[in-house]
Each structure stands twice: as structure tokens, then as C-alpha cells.
Enzyme design. Structure first.
Site, PDB file in Angstrom:
ATOM      1  N   GLY A   4       0.845  -1.204   0.000  1.00 33.98           N
ATOM      2  CA  GLY A   4       0.000   0.000   0.000  1.00 33.98           C
ATOM      3  C   GLY A   4       0.872   1.242   0.000  1.00 33.98           C
ATOM      4  O   GLY A   4       0.498   2.282   0.545  1.00 33.98           O
ATOM      5  N   ASP A   8      -2.533   6.727   0.898  1.00 35.46           N
ATOM      6  CA  ASP A   8      -2.557   7.925   1.753  1.00 35.46           C
ATOM      7  C   ASP A   8      -1.745   7.731   3.037  1.00 35.46           C
ATOM      8  O   ASP A   8      -0.943   8.588   3.421  1.00 35.46           O
ATOM      9  CB  ASP A   8      -4.041   8.195   2.074  1.00 35.46           C
ATOM     10  CG  ASP A   8      -4.225   9.335   3.025  1.00 35.46           C
ATOM     11  OD1 ASP A   8      -3.953  10.471   2.605  1.00 35.46           O
ATOM     12  OD2 ASP A   8      -4.605   9.107   4.177  1.00 35.46           O
ATOM     13  N   LEU A   9      -1.949   6.603   3.704  1.00 35.08           N
ATOM     14  CA  LEU A   9      -1.267   6.386   4.988  1.00 35.08           C
ATOM     15  C   LEU A   9       0.252   6.360   4.807  1.00 35.08           C
ATOM     16  O   LEU A   9       1.000   6.982   5.571  1.00 35.08           O
ATOM     17  CB  LEU A   9      -1.746   5.075   5.620  1.00 35.08           C
ATOM     18  CG  LEU A   9      -1.174   4.802   6.996  1.00 35.08           C
ATOM     19  CD1 LEU A   9      -1.823   5.694   8.035  1.00 35.08           C
ATOM     20  CD2 LEU A   9      -1.335   3.349   7.401  1.00 35.08           C
ATOM     21  N   VAL A  79      -1.774  -7.701  -5.189  1.00 40.38           N
ATOM     22  CA  VAL A  79      -1.631  -8.698  -4.111  1.00 40.38           C
ATOM     23  C   VAL A  79      -2.555  -9.891  -4.282  1.00 40.38           C
ATOM     24  O   VAL A  79      -2.376 -10.916  -3.613  1.00 40.38           O
ATOM     25  CB  VAL A  79      -1.831  -8.069  -2.707  1.00 40.38           C
ATOM     26  CG1 VAL A  79      -0.755  -7.060  -2.390  1.00 40.38           C
ATOM     27  CG2 VAL A  79      -3.215  -7.470  -2.557  1.00 40.38           C
ATOM     28  N   ASP A 170      -2.630   0.426  16.865  1.00 44.24           N
ATOM     29  CA  ASP A 170      -3.661   1.348  17.331  1.00 44.24           C
ATOM     30  C   ASP A 170      -2.886   2.627  17.557  1.00 44.24           C
ATOM     31  O   ASP A 170      -2.157   2.742  18.546  1.00 44.24           O
ATOM     32  CB  ASP A 170      -4.295   0.858  18.636  1.00 44.24           C
ATOM     33  CG  ASP A 170      -5.405   1.797  19.079  1.00 44.24           C
ATOM     34  OD1 ASP A 170      -5.192   3.022  19.040  1.00 44.24           O
ATOM     35  OD2 ASP A 170      -6.486   1.311  19.456  1.00 44.24           O
ATOM     36  N   HIS A 171      -2.991   3.568  16.636  1.00 41.90           N
ATOM     37  CA  HIS A 171      -2.044   4.683  16.689  1.00 41.90           C
ATOM     38  C   HIS A 171      -2.213   5.541  17.946  1.00 41.90           C
ATOM     39  O   HIS A 171      -1.305   6.257  18.331  1.00 41.90           O
ATOM     40  CB  HIS A 171      -2.065   5.524  15.403  1.00 41.90           C
ATOM     41  CG  HIS A 171      -3.224   6.462  15.281  1.00 41.90           C
ATOM     42  ND1 HIS A 171      -4.458   6.065  14.865  1.00 41.90           N
ATOM     43  CD2 HIS A 171      -3.332   7.795  15.519  1.00 41.90           C
ATOM     44  CE1 HIS A 171      -5.274   7.107  14.849  1.00 41.90           C
ATOM     45  NE2 HIS A 171      -4.609   8.182  15.242  1.00 41.90           N
ATOM     46  N   ASP A 228     -14.957   2.564  14.068  1.00 53.31           N
ATOM     47  CA  ASP A 228     -13.791   3.346  13.658  1.00 53.31           C
ATOM     48  C   ASP A 228     -12.993   3.853  14.873  1.00 53.31           C
ATOM     49  O   ASP A 228     -11.765   3.906  14.818  1.00 53.31           O
ATOM     50  CB  ASP A 228     -14.284   4.536  12.814  1.00 53.31           C
ATOM     51  CG  ASP A 228     -13.146   5.304  12.160  1.00 53.31           C
ATOM     52  OD1 ASP A 228     -12.257   4.655  11.590  1.00 53.31           O
ATOM     53  OD2 ASP A 228     -13.155   6.549  12.210  1.00 53.31           O
ATOM     54  N   HIS A 233      -9.485   2.801  19.742  1.00 54.38           N
ATOM     55  CA  HIS A 233      -8.845   3.886  20.484  1.00 54.38           C
ATOM     56  C   HIS A 233      -9.525   4.200  21.826  1.00 54.38           C
ATOM     57  O   HIS A 233      -8.859   4.350  22.847  1.00 54.38           O
ATOM     58  CB  HIS A 233      -8.820   5.174  19.656  1.00 54.38           C
ATOM     59  CG  HIS A 233      -8.373   4.975  18.237  1.00 54.38           C
ATOM     60  ND1 HIS A 233      -7.308   4.181  17.897  1.00 54.38           N
ATOM     61  CD2 HIS A 233      -8.848   5.479  17.063  1.00 54.38           C
ATOM     62  CE1 HIS A 233      -7.155   4.212  16.568  1.00 54.38           C
ATOM     63  NE2 HIS A 233      -8.075   4.978  16.050  1.00 54.38           N
ATOM     64  N   LYS A 333     -17.330  13.084  14.631  1.00 53.51           N
ATOM     65  CA  LYS A 333     -16.791  13.936  13.570  1.00 53.51           C
ATOM     66  C   LYS A 333     -17.634  15.203  13.473  1.00 53.51           C
ATOM     67  O   LYS A 333     -18.782  15.214  13.899  1.00 53.51           O
ATOM     68  CB  LYS A 333     -16.813  13.190  12.239  1.00 53.51           C
ATOM     69  CG  LYS A 333     -15.859  11.989  12.252  1.00 53.51           C
ATOM     70  CD  LYS A 333     -15.412  11.605  10.868  1.00 53.51           C
ATOM     71  CE  LYS A 333     -14.473  10.413  10.888  1.00 53.51           C
ATOM     72  NZ  LYS A 333     -13.083  10.763  11.184  1.00 53.51           N
ATOM     73  N   LYS A 338     -11.058  20.075  17.628  1.00 55.55           N
ATOM     74  CA  LYS A 338     -10.246  18.863  17.558  1.00 55.55           C
ATOM     75  C   LYS A 338      -9.573  18.726  18.923  1.00 55.55           C
ATOM     76  O   LYS A 338      -8.739  19.566  19.305  1.00 55.55           O
ATOM     77  CB  LYS A 338      -9.194  19.021  16.460  1.00 55.55           C
ATOM     78  CG  LYS A 338      -8.129  17.938  16.439  1.00 55.55           C
ATOM     79  CD  LYS A 338      -8.641  16.646  15.858  1.00 55.55           C
ATOM     80  CE  LYS A 338      -7.596  15.544  15.903  1.00 55.55           C
ATOM     81  NZ  LYS A 338      -8.149  14.219  15.639  1.00 55.55           N
TER      82      LYS A 338
END
Ligand code: NDP
Ligand SMILES: O=C1O[C@H](COP(=O)(O)O)[C@@H](O)[C@H](O)[C@H]1O
Length: 490
Positions: A4, A8-9, A79, A170-171, A228, A233, A333, A338
Site C-alpha cells: 500500500g 494515503d497512509l 496482491v 492502534d495509533h 472506527d 482507540h 466527527k 479537535k
């Protein structure tokens, strides 16, 4: 090996994080194989790497970027095409020799989740995991869509990697102040003694976003805020707040304490879901003085969508330490600001000696500022200046940034570094994933059975639907207004 690598990531997070590690001398012998579907020349790919890093670190000195990019190569590979893994193996084997990598290999799956299982199976079948060094798999979220699909994915991954070779990202666990929860709790006698249902009345965890769903409508329609943000998180932060002190700071000990918290979370029956969890979906509204569309008007979103973009909930942890203490969580959202903050509200003092009977003393609060600012504020009461013996609220603040003269590492940088060192502490163990899915599955089942007739039920730019306030009001609490809690940054 990044699967990938044209996505974007990879461009926004992974390349800049690898560059920061490189700058700090933390990548000694390394090479990166980027895998994507589109056709790119090696030069084009290296230029993408340079561009994405330049954008991420605009303003900083980066005259070594070309050298950094020279460690990257690209392989165009579908893939799902079994025949092309052999070529990938040849590239990896050559790089292994060229850069003296000792047969150590890290596979980063930065792709849509439906590919995770098939890639893992191929890596094994086609000999890419057949190495003389270590092999590790870093896997992005979402890890499944529910418990059943997560189990299936886990079984596929485990054909090629053992549990201790799997690093589930899990950021939030890479964020400096999320990692600080443990330190604040376990290195301060004043908190650990009070950290229970005798002294804490409730804990509030808010993660609010200003952005809408942006270009991710297709994914978000199948996910919603519950899958999500809550399954991973939000529940991870609750686990860190609620766990018992581990006997040692090792991955196994910490994860085992977190697992006990997940096991103690009170399962909620479908019929009583409204008492514990509420959902919302954003309508039009004003965000930073601009008119923004409703969720149902976003790209790739069903105009009658029932997907929630906001969740607030009351998580009860039925164990000795936490019986009776609600952990309120809220995320959404298109909210007002933020901000990710944790507010620990302590119980009221037994008697008010200092203020008039009609004036309440503000409860003590410990606020952990996760982002955008990082720090801690302890809200106390002290004598008001002047003659009268009256109390007034005061704050003791600590700002995390700037103190050590360095910026705190970005979450992805920290997590990639940990994975290269084989430190899985800040990654989620399968047991945590399974238990959090079984908790969340009940909520999604209840909501699927009774689609909301009220959506959209909050205007963009607000703090969510009124039901989220009512959830606390009926317990005698209210959401502390997180956007007013700021920590002084030095
Ligand atoms: N973006 C983000 O901020 C975040 C992303 N994630 C997760 O990270 C993962 C990646 O997300 P993101 O980068 O946004 O996704 P993108 O859609 O931007 O990128 C997808 C990548 O997968 C590649 N790809 C798609 N199909 C194939 C295929 N059949 N064979 C080979 N490569 C293929 C694409 O290559 P090509 O374009 O060349 O076809 C591209 O490089 C997802 O699991 C997402 O949930 C998690 C948290 C945040
Ligand atoms: O995992 C995700 O997190 C982001 C929010 O992350 P943050 O670090 O900016 O707080 C969220 O926007 C996204 O929808 C979700 O997939």
C-alpha cells in the site's frame, strides 16, 4: 516491505516517520520495498517519497532526502495475483544481501483490510517469511468488522506469523500522552491511592474531531464511529485508565492487566442499550465560519445513511476497584473542536466549609491533555485572595511539549521504532481485540435492529446530540467542556 506504498497512509505517515527515524540514526541497515498496484518507475516512486517527506517536515532541514529515498524501491504488484509474489521474494532476497539485513523482515500492511489475510497467507506460501532473521507483521486497522470476521482474519494471519510476531496498530497507543497515563498513575503515590471508586466519581474520555468523513465515505459507511474509534482507540484508553498496576513493565504483563479490564466491562443487553450508549449523525452546520454539508451529502455516502458519526457511552467496569464508577466516552466527527482529553473527576468533599451554602466547591479534576496540546492539569481549590475564608478554583499545569527541548515523536514514528525493536507493548494483543469486539458487537446489534429515525441529530460545529448530555445528566453529572481546558504551553 510496505504493502500500500502508493496510498494515503504511507505518504502522510509512514514515509515521514521512517525519515525521522533515519535522521535520528535509528535506521542503520535498512531498505524499503514499496508495493502498490499502479505502475511507477523507480524514480517516480523515490520522488513520491521525497515529496511526501518534504510536505510533512516543511521548514526543517532536509538536504539528505535524496539519500534517504535511495534506500527505497518499488514493486508494482497486485496482491491478489499469486504469481507475482515470487518476484517480490527475489527483490527482498537481493536487498537482504546488498544492505546486510541479516534476514530480518518487517511487513507493513497499509492496505484495505480485505487484503490482510490473503497477503499473510501468500507471504507464507511463497517463502517470503522463510528468513533466517526475525519476521514481523505490522497490521493496520480495522482488524475485522466484528468478532467473527476478526477471528477469521486472525486465523489467516496466524498461518504465517505467531502472536508475538504480529503488531496490530492502534495509533492512539503511540501518542505520548496516552503512554503517559501509565506513568502518571504508577509513579505518583498521590494518584494511585485515590485511583478507585472511593475517591473517583466518574471518568470522561472525549476524542472530538472537526473534520468530517472527507474522502473515506466508502469505508466509513461500513464502519461508523463505533467501529472506527470506539472498538479500538476509546476502549484502549479506558483500559489504560482502569487496569491494575502490572507487576513489571513488560508487554505481557501490561497486556494481561488490560485484558482483565476488558473482561470486567459490563456487557450491555440489546434492550437496555439506550441507557448506556447513544449515537448521532452530523447535519449541516458552521465549522470555522464555513458552511459544511451533512454526512448524508458527503461523497460515497448513502443519502439515507443510518451510519453514526458520533457515539457517547457509559462503560461500567464491574470489579472491586471500579464498581459504580462510570467511564463516559464520547467521540465524533464535525464537532466543535479537535481535542482528545481525559477528565478524572474526584468525589466531592464531605462538607463545604469555605463557600456560602448556595455556592458549590468545584470538584478536583485531573485533566490529561492528549492532543492537540499535551500535558496535565490538576484542578484544586485554594483560598481566595482577600479577607474572607473563601475557596476559589486554581490549576496546576504541566505542558509536555518543549520541556525536554525536543518535539514528542509522532505516534507512527514511535510505533514503527517499537516494532523494529520487537517491543509490542503499545500494540494490541489478540485477546484485547477479541474482547473489545464482543463488547462492541452488542452495541452494533442493538443499533442495527433499531435504525435511528432522528438522523441527522446534531449540527456540524456542535458537541453532538442532546442525548449525549442526557446520558450524564441522569447520573447527576455533565460533560466537562474540554475545549475550555487548556494547558499553558511553555
Ligand atoms: N489514511 C489514514 O489516515 C489511515 C489509514 N488506516 C488504514 O490503513 C490502510 C490503508 O489506508 P489508506 O492508505 O488510506 O488507503 P488508500 O486507499 O489511500 O491506499 C490503498 C493502497 O493499497 C494499494 N492497493 C489497493 N489494491 C491493491 C491490490 N490489489 N494490490 C496491490 N496494492 C493494492 C493501493 O495501490 P494503488 O493505488 O497503486 O492501486 C494503495 O497503495 C487501511 O487499512 C486503513 O483503514 C488507518 C488509520 C488512518
Ligand atoms: O483511526 C482513526 O483515527 C482518526 C483520528 O485520529 P487522530 O490521531 O487525528 O485523533 C480518525 O479521523 C479516523 O476516522 C480513524 O480511522
Amino acid at each position: 516491505m510496505i504493502f500500500g506504498a502508493t496510498g494515503d497512509l504511507a505518504n502522510r505517515k509512514l514515509f515521514p516517520s521512517l525519515y525521522r527515524l533515519y535522521k535520528k540514526g535509528k535506521l542503520a541497515n535498512f531498505a524499503v520495498v514499496g508495493v502498490g498496484r499502479r505502475t511507477l518507475t523507480q524514480e517516480q516512486f523515490k520522488q513520491n517519497v521525497v515529496n511526501s517527506v518534504s510536505e510533512a517536515i516543511a521548514g526543517s532541514k532536509n538536504d539528505d532526502l535524496e539519500t534517504f529515498a535511495s534506500y527505497f524501491c518499488y514493486h508494482s504488484h497486485d496482491v491478489t495475483d499469486s504469481s507475482s509474489y515470487a518476484e517480490l521474494k527475489n527483490i527482498a532476497d537481493e536487498l537482504d544481501v546488498k544492505y546486510s539485513l541479516n534476514g530480518n523482515r518487517v511487513f507493513y500492511l497499509a492496505m484495505a483490510p480485505e487484503f490482510f489475510g490473503p497477503i499473510a497467507i501468500h507471504l507464507n506460501q511463497d517463502g517470503l517469511t522463510d528468513v533466517k532473521g526475525y519476521k514481523r507483521l505490522i497490521i493496520e486497522k480495522p482488524f475485522g468488522h466484528d468478532l467473527e470476521s476478526a477471528k477469521e482474519l486472525n486465523e489467516q494471519i496466524r498461518t504465517a506469523f505467531s502472536e508475538d510476531e504480529v503488531y496490530r496498530i492502534d495509533h492512539y497507543l503511540g501518542k505520548a500522552m496516552v503512554q503517559n497515563i501509565e506513568t502518571i498513575r504508577f509513579s505518583n503515590a498521590i494518584f494511585e491511592n485515590l485511583w478507585n471508586n472511593r475517591y473517583i466519581s466518574n471518568i470522561q474520555v472525549t476524542s472530538s474531531e472537526v473534520l468530517g468523513v472527507e474522502e473515506r465515505g466508502r469505508y466509513y459507511e461500513t464502519s461508523g464511529a463505533l467501529r472506527d474509534m470506539v472498538q479500538n482507540h476509546m476502549l484502549q484508553m479506558v483500559a489504560l485508565l482502569a487496569m491494575e498496576p502490572p507487576i513489571k513493565l513488560t508487554p505481557d504483563e501490561i497486556r494481561s492487566e488490560k485484558v482483565k479490564v476488558f473482561r470486567a466491562m459490563r456487557p450491555i443487553e440489546v434492550e437496555e442499550m439506550d441507557k448506556y450508549f447513544v449515537r448521532g449523525q452530523y447535519g449541516k452546520g458552521l465549522v470555522e465560519d464555513l458552511e459544511v454539508p451533512s454526512y448524508r451529502e458527503e461523497q460515497m455516502v448513502d443519502p439515507n445513511s443510518n451510519t453514526e458519526t458520533f457515539v457517547a457511552g457509559k462503560v461500567m467496569i464491574d470489579n472491586f476497584r471500579w464498581a459504580g464508577v462510570p467511564f463516559y466516552i464520547r467521540t465524533g466527527k464535525r464537532l466543535e473542536s479537535k481535542s482528545t482529553k481525559i477528565v478524572v473527576q474526584f468525589k466531592d468533599i464531605p462538607m463545604n466549609l469555605y463557600n456560602r451554602p448556595d455556592q458549590e466547591i468545584t470538584p478536583n479534576l485531573l485533566v490529561i491533555h492528549i492532543q492537540p496540546e499535551e500535558g496535565i492539569t490538576l484542578h484544586l481549590n485554594a483560598k481566595k485572595a482577600g479577607q474572607n475564608m473563601e475557596a476559589t478554583p486554581i490549576k496546576l499545569s504541566y505542558a509536555n511539549t518543549g520541556i525536554a527541548g525536543i518535539n514528542t515523536p509522532e505516534a507512527y514514528e514511535k510505533l514503527i521504532d517499537d516494532s523494529l525493536h520487537g517491543d509490542a507493548t503499545n500494540f494490541t494483543h489478540w485477546d484485547e481485540v477479541a474482547l473489545s469486539w464482543s463488547y462492541v458487537d452488542k452495541i452494533s446489534q442493538a443499533w442495527e435492529q433499531t435504525p435511528s429515525t432522528q438522523f441527522p441529530n446534531y449540527a456540524s460545529g456542535t458537541m453532538g446530540p442532546k442525548e449525549a448530555d442526557e446520558l450524564l445528566e441522569k447520573d447527576g453529572f455533565f460533560w466537562w467542556p474540554v475545549n475550555q481546558f487548556e494547558v499553558d504551553v511553555c
